[in-house]
Design a protein around this motif. Structure first.
Motif, PDB file in Angstrom:
ATOM      1  N   GLY A   1       2.989   1.612  -2.904  1.00 35.11           N
ATOM      2  CA  GLY A   1       1.655   1.913  -4.483  1.00 35.11           C
ATOM      3  C   GLY A   1       1.064   3.527  -4.327  1.00 35.11           C
ATOM      4  O   GLY A   1       1.385   4.139  -5.453  1.00 35.11           O
ATOM      5  N   MET A   2       0.819   4.025  -3.010  1.00 40.74           N
ATOM      6  CA  MET A   2       0.224   5.015  -3.344  1.00 40.74           C
ATOM      7  C   MET A   2       0.611   6.419  -2.615  1.00 40.74           C
ATOM      8  O   MET A   2       0.872   7.127  -3.750  1.00 40.74           O
ATOM      9  CB  MET A   2      -0.419   5.419  -2.447  1.00 40.74           C
ATOM     10  CG  MET A   2      -1.159   6.986  -1.422  1.00 40.74           C
ATOM     11  SD  MET A   2      -2.890   6.633  -2.670  1.00 40.74           S
ATOM     12  CE  MET A   2      -3.977   5.760  -2.276  1.00 40.74           C
TER      13      MET A   2
ATOM     14  N   ALA B   1      -3.721   1.484   2.146  1.00 42.41           N
ATOM     15  CA  ALA B   1      -3.769   2.875   0.774  1.00 42.41           C
ATOM     16  C   ALA B   1      -4.841   4.392   0.814  1.00 42.41           C
ATOM     17  O   ALA B   1      -4.213   5.288   1.040  1.00 42.41           O
ATOM     18  CB  ALA B   1      -3.769   1.882  -0.090  1.00 42.41           C
TER      19      ALA B   1
ATOM     20  N   CYS C   1      -2.495  -2.782  -8.912  1.00 38.34           N
ATOM     21  CA  CYS C   1      -1.656  -3.216  -7.034  1.00 38.34           C
ATOM     22  C   CYS C   1      -2.318  -4.585  -7.523  1.00 38.34           C
ATOM     23  O   CYS C   1      -1.587  -6.138  -7.425  1.00 38.34           O
ATOM     24  CB  CYS C   1      -2.287  -2.935  -6.027  1.00 38.34           C
ATOM     25  SG  CYS C   1      -1.820  -4.124  -3.994  1.00 38.34           S
TER      26      CYS C   1
ATOM     27  N   PRO D   1      -2.063   3.705  -9.791  1.00 38.09           N
ATOM     28  CA  PRO D   1      -1.273   2.581  -9.104  1.00 38.09           C
ATOM     29  C   PRO D   1      -2.237   0.983  -8.905  1.00 38.09           C
ATOM     30  O   PRO D   1      -3.046   0.741  -8.998  1.00 38.09           O
ATOM     31  CB  PRO D   1      -0.614   2.369  -7.806  1.00 38.09           C
ATOM     32  CG  PRO D   1      -1.307   4.003  -7.238  1.00 38.09           C
ATOM     33  CD  PRO D   1      -2.014   4.243  -8.915  1.00 38.09           C
TER      34      PRO D   1
ATOM     35  N   TYR E   1      -6.131   3.537  -6.615  1.00 36.94           N
ATOM     36  CA  TYR E   1      -5.225   2.564  -6.870  1.00 36.94           C
ATOM     37  C   TYR E   1      -6.016   1.170  -6.679  1.00 36.94           C
ATOM     38  O   TYR E   1      -7.661   0.860  -5.510  1.00 36.94           O
ATOM     39  CB  TYR E   1      -5.139   2.639  -5.114  1.00 36.94           C
ATOM     40  CG  TYR E   1      -3.872   1.904  -4.351  1.00 36.94           C
ATOM     41  CD1 TYR E   1      -3.158   2.521  -4.362  1.00 36.94           C
ATOM     42  CD2 TYR E   1      -4.463   0.490  -3.858  1.00 36.94           C
ATOM     43  CE1 TYR E   1      -2.149   1.673  -3.762  1.00 36.94           C
ATOM     44  CE2 TYR E   1      -3.191  -0.268  -3.994  1.00 36.94           C
ATOM     45  CZ  TYR E   1      -2.225   0.259  -4.082  1.00 36.94           C
ATOM     46  OH  TYR E   1      -1.075  -0.714  -2.987  1.00 36.94           O
ATOM     47  N   GLU E   2      -5.564   0.388  -7.826  1.00 33.44           N
ATOM     48  CA  GLU E   2      -6.474  -0.712  -8.857  1.00 33.44           C
ATOM     49  C   GLU E   2      -6.268  -1.714  -7.797  1.00 33.44           C
ATOM     50  O   GLU E   2      -5.185  -2.033  -7.357  1.00 33.44           O
ATOM     51  CB  GLU E   2      -6.635  -0.459  -9.619  1.00 33.44           C
ATOM     52  CG  GLU E   2      -6.176  -1.737 -10.503  1.00 33.44           C
ATOM     53  CD  GLU E   2      -8.257  -2.265 -10.665  1.00 33.44           C
ATOM     54  OE1 GLU E   2      -9.227  -2.061  -9.699  1.00 33.44           O
ATOM     55  OE2 GLU E   2      -8.424  -2.063 -12.020  1.00 33.44           O
ATOM     56  N   ASN E   3      -7.079  -2.213  -7.659  1.00 35.31           N
ATOM     57  CA  ASN E   3      -7.583  -4.151  -6.713  1.00 35.31           C
ATOM     58  C   ASN E   3      -7.727  -5.000  -7.363  1.00 35.31           C
ATOM     59  O   ASN E   3      -7.468  -5.860  -7.245  1.00 35.31           O
ATOM     60  CB  ASN E   3      -7.120  -3.748  -4.722  1.00 35.31           C
ATOM     61  CG  ASN E   3      -6.347  -2.977  -4.846  1.00 35.31           C
ATOM     62  OD1 ASN E   3      -5.104  -3.418  -4.145  1.00 35.31           O
ATOM     63  ND2 ASN E   3      -6.585  -2.046  -3.389  1.00 35.31           N
TER      64      ASN E   3
ATOM     65  N   ALA F   1       0.777  -1.330  -0.311  1.00 34.97           N
ATOM     66  CA  ALA F   1      -0.046   0.138  -0.161  1.00 34.97           C
ATOM     67  C   ALA F   1       0.820   1.240   0.233  1.00 34.97           C
ATOM     68  O   ALA F   1       0.670   2.255  -0.888  1.00 34.97           O
ATOM     69  CB  ALA F   1      -0.984  -0.447   1.111  1.00 34.97           C
TER      70      ALA F   1
ATOM     71  N   GLY G   1       0.881   6.519  -6.429  1.00 37.90           N
ATOM     72  CA  GLY G   1       0.187   7.403  -6.805  1.00 37.90           C
ATOM     73  C   GLY G   1       0.081   9.222  -6.741  1.00 37.90           C
ATOM     74  O   GLY G   1      -0.110   9.803  -6.957  1.00 37.90           O
TER      75      GLY G   1
ATOM     76  N   VAL H   1      -9.950   3.985  -4.002  1.00 28.88           N
ATOM     77  CA  VAL H   1      -9.519   2.550  -3.678  1.00 28.88           C
ATOM     78  C   VAL H   1     -10.680   1.854  -4.041  1.00 28.88           C
ATOM     79  O   VAL H   1     -11.109   2.164  -2.973  1.00 28.88           O
ATOM     80  CB  VAL H   1      -8.756   2.664  -2.614  1.00 28.88           C
ATOM     81  CG1 VAL H   1      -8.181   1.189  -2.091  1.00 28.88           C
ATOM     82  CG2 VAL H   1      -8.008   3.391  -1.927  1.00 28.88           C
TER      83      VAL H   1
END
Length: 269
Positions: free
Chosen positions: A135-136, A161, A242, A240, A218-220, A132, A140, A150
């Protein structure tokens, strides 16, 4: 004495089922010189492990069929033949998913949670939180006043994140799958708003909660969520990427539209 270990019985094609895994009884080994016998206390079951059940090329080596799964574990030292570790020390490392492991000092590090629960070494003090953070904060790069979205916001990575983005003064919206999770991220974690994708109309919910567009996504999860986010991205938005958990259990030959969106985002930005 014997112990149980969890092995990969076969590689799944689609959603794993009862045939994918198997428990196996094996002897508890004795530690040799400079080795330790440790007892498993906590296992971290992370989304990336689904990819390791496949033998496709990846950044992480695939699990071997007929061999135990392995991943982040917190263990207690039962017997030590290493002068740097004592009985009852808590350690963490990537170990086999079984009740006991024989390891060397180089396989683990001591758990230092400063009075917090030892399981935090696998969450807010472990790999998910580091994921997190980098990435952030490094991709980001949220700024005060920006809008950050998110997905998977209540998960181990997503919840950290979002809090990181809040600390720099961003407005943070989380995408979750239930009313309970929506309350958790807004009332406990401090998210400004929540989108519940199971209610449907994710695009409309995002338009309502992100009236000024989205500056960081923030891509999950990928899938339809990515589709809904894409039209609201502002110029110079950062994404980002992830994970894409919506596609992890697709059968061979199937493709998730969210993955195509992800590839486009990566190429475009």
């Amino acid at each position: 004495m014997q112990q149980e270990q969890l092995i990969l019985r076969e590689r799944p094609n689609g959603l794993p089922d009862d045939n994918t895994f198997e428990y196996k009884n094996i002897d508890i080994p004795e530690p040799g010189q400079d080795e330790m016998l440790v007892k498993t206390l906590y296992l971290s079951v992370d989304p990336y492990m689904r990819g390791r059940m496949s033998d496709a090329p990846s950044y992480s080596a695939p699990f071997e069929v007929g061999q135990p799964l392995n991943g982040a574990v917190v263990s207690q030292v039962i017997r030590s033949n290493d002068n740097n570790f004592s009985k009852d020390d808590l350690v963490t490392g990537n170990l086999d998913f079984q009740e006991y492991n024989v390891i060397k000092a180089s396989d683990v590090r001591k758990v230092q949670t400063e009075g917090l629960k030892a399981s935090n070494a696998l969450s807010v003090l472990g790999m998910p939180a580091l994921t997190a953070y980098f990435g952030m904060m490094h991709i980001g790069e949220p700024k005060k006043g920006e809008t950050v979205v998110v997905s998977g916001a209540a998960g181990a990575v997503g919840q950290v994140a979002g809090q990181l983005a809040k600390r720099v003064g961003a407005r943070v919206v989380g995408i979750v799958g239930s009313e309970k999770k929506a309350k958790y991220i807004t009332e406990t974690l401090g998210y400004d708003a929540a989108v519940e994708y199971k209610k449907g109309n994710v695009s409309e919910q995002l338009k309502e909660t992100c009236p000024n567009g989205i500056d960081v996504y923030y891509e999950n999860v990928g899938g339809e969520i990515s589709e809904a986010v894409w039209p609201l991205l502002n110029v110079f938005a950062r994404i980002p990427v992830c994970g894409a958990i919506s596609s992890y259990n697709l059968k061979e030959g199937e493709e998730d539209i969210g993955l195509r969106v992800q590839r486009f985002l990566i190429n475009a930005y």
